[in-house]
Design an enzyme around this catalytic site. Structure first.
Site, PDB file in Angstrom:
ATOM      1  CE  LYS A  56      31.406  37.410  44.050  1.00 51.99           C
ATOM      2  NZ  LYS A  56      31.094  37.261  42.635  1.00 51.99           N
ATOM      3  CE1 TYR A  90      40.110  12.055  66.033  1.00 50.65           C
ATOM      4  CE2 TYR A  90      40.169  14.154  64.674  1.00 50.65           C
ATOM      5  CZ  TYR A  90      39.683  13.483  65.815  1.00 50.65           C
ATOM      6  OH  TYR A  90      38.941  14.111  67.038  1.00 50.65           O
TER       7      TYR A  90
HETATM    8  C1  LIG Z   1      32.084  37.629  41.825  1.00 54.88           C
HETATM    9  C2  LIG Z   1      32.006  38.523  40.660  1.00 54.88           C
HETATM   10  C3  LIG Z   1      32.894  39.537  40.311  1.00 54.88           C
HETATM   11  C4  LIG Z   1      34.201  39.634  41.209  1.00 54.88           C
HETATM   12  O1  LIG Z   1      34.911  38.598  40.615  1.00 54.88           O
HETATM   13  P1  LIG Z   1      36.635  38.365  41.197  1.00 54.88           P
HETATM   14  O2  LIG Z   1      37.008  37.377  40.195  1.00 54.88           O
HETATM   15  O3  LIG Z   1      36.476  38.358  42.733  1.00 54.88           O
HETATM   16  O4  LIG Z   1      37.169  39.846  40.745  1.00 54.88           O
HETATM   17  C5  LIG Z   1      32.675  40.001  39.408  1.00 54.88           C
HETATM   18  N1  LIG Z   1      31.402  39.835  38.284  1.00 54.88           N
HETATM   19  C6  LIG Z   1      30.489  38.890  38.954  1.00 54.88           C
HETATM   20  C7  LIG Z   1      29.333  38.853  37.893  1.00 54.88           C
HETATM   21  C8  LIG Z   1      30.726  38.218  39.739  1.00 54.88           C
HETATM   22  O5  LIG Z   1      30.101  37.215  40.207  1.00 54.88           O
END
Ligand SMILES: *Cc1c(COP(=O)(O)O)cnc(C)c1O
Length: 400
Positions: free
Chosen positions: A57, A279
């Site tokens: 993702k 800044y």
């Molecule tokens: C993002 C996600 C993962 C992967 O998580 P990581 O900590 O990056 O391994 C797995 N399951 C779900 C439901 C997620 O939202």
């Protein structure tokens, strides 16, 4: 802008990238696709006989789904998780194998079921209305709609509650029209192995899961899979660890770093005691201070919380393995670092500062600004040139 370099190598890649980092690039993210592929294989071996999916993702955690997904396919991955329908369409186009599975964690948005189906994606269903909407697309009982069910075991984010699971299980009209490919849950505290919630959630999941049709089970992400075989069930779902992240403090996940980031030194300047930099004049030199001005800022994804006022320490960069603290505010395009103490390792104009790499891990950057490596990784902006090493198939090269 992205390029493919000819060779993989262990350790720092920067010195091998002459000619591959665009000459006009102010900053670069180097993605080692062979390390990524190796990480997936290492986790696959660690959790066998459970299967290992790949979570891709958020554009492959910011690294470029278009390169990450083919590399993971070449390594042997055939089950992918994305968050959104748009990500699923992209993933589907990138996985060569038509039998590969692409799960959509957001499930069925109202009215999006047909589009999801057309995309060849499988929703992870977290509510009764979603289940009904998805089942309604089945042309007949003989052609049920493939889906995963997400059971809420205590995270109270997405997932079916115990009450909804019972209602669903007795709704034969819906259940006859879905084909359950996976029953999954997600842990709240898997980054803390001693937390009582881990075993509690596993127990809740084991109690609720039999109410649903029999299907492969999954509860562990990157941190959960390091809690041991009890949590592997039939399928694990790592994301962060594939990209080299260490999700579980105090326990080393057997993965190699995948990402390095560097930015150019634009200028070296000297502050007299009493002079400020940046800044709000938040950092005031108390000695003669040599400062390197570096071409990366919050516009590139370096959080502004890496800033350090007088007397504070927050973010660092490194030169030749020696760390130099950020001083003053992180601005949109620039950071300023104190190189006074680097002696023989002091950089010159045009040199590369390590932002993430051998001396500074993703977790270091996250910890320095009150967040986690995940957020640093997924926010590295497109302004950094991307250079990809290897192809994930072990041959070490791949054309663009
Ligand atoms: C993002 C996600 C993962 C992967 O998580 P990581 O900590 O990056 O391994 C797995 N399951 C779900 C439901 C997620 O939202």
């Amino acid at each position: 802008m992205s390029t493919t370099a000819p060779q993989q190598s262990p350790g720092t890649h920067l010195d091998r990238l002459d000619g591959f980092v665009p000459a006009d690039a102010a900053g670069v993210v180097i993605v080692d696709l062979d390390a990524l592929a190796g990480n997936w294989r290492a986790l696959r071996d660690l959790v066998a006989p459970a299967a290992c999916a790949a979570v891709v993702k958020a554009n492959g955690y910011g690294l470029g789904a278009d390169r990450v997904i083919p590399a993971l396919c070449a390594a042997g991955a055939d089950t992918f998780f994305v968050a959104t329908l748009a990500e699923a369409r992209q993933a589907r186009a990138l996985v060569a194998d038509a039998t590969a599975t692409v799960y959509v964690l957001d499930g069925v948005l109202p009215g999006s079921g047909q589009a999801l189906h057309d995309a060849g994606a499988i929703p992870v269903i977290s509510s009764l209305p979603e289940a009904k909407e998805w089942a309604a697309l089945a042309p007949s009982r003989n052609e049920p709609m493939a889906c995963a069910f997400h059971v809420d075991s205590g995270l109270n984010r997405l997932g079916l509650s115990a009450r909804e699971i019972r209602a669903l299980a007795s709704d034969m009209h819906t259940m006859d029209r879905v084909q359950v490919r996976l029953v999954m849950s997600h842990l709240a505290c898997a980054d803390d192995p001693g937390h009582e919630k881990n075993t509690q959630q596993l127990d809740v999941f084991r109690t609720l899961q039999p109410l649903l049709p029999s299907a492969p089970l999954s509860i562990a992400a990157s941190d959960g899979l390091m809690l041991g075989p009890d949590y592997h069930l039939d399928l694990v779902r790592p994301g962060y660890a594939l990209y080299g992240g260490q999700a579980l403090p105090g326990r080393i996940t057997p993965v190699k770093p995948v990402v390095e980031a560097y930015a150019r030194v634009l200028q070296i300047r000297e502050l007299a005691p009493g002079q400020s930099v940046g800044y709000s004049a938040s950092f005031v030199a108390n000695r003669i201070t040599r400062v390197a001005v570096i071409a990366a800022g919050y516009g590139d994804g370096l959080p502004r919380h890496l800033s350090a006022a007088t007397g504070q320490t927050a973010g660092h960069v490194a030169f030749g393995g020696r760390r130099a603290p950020i001083v003053g505010r992180v601005s949109m395009d620039l950071i300023t670092v104190d190189i006074t103490d680097l002696e023989g390792h002091a950089p010159d104009r045009g040199d590369w500062a390590e932002l993430i790499g051998q001396s500074i891990s993703l977790e270091d950057v996250g910890a320095a600004c009150g967040t986690i490596g995940y957020e640093i990784l997924t926010r590295l902006s497109p302004r950094f040139a991307r250079v990809y090493l290897g192809g994930g198939d072990g041959t070490g090269t791949q054309g663009t």
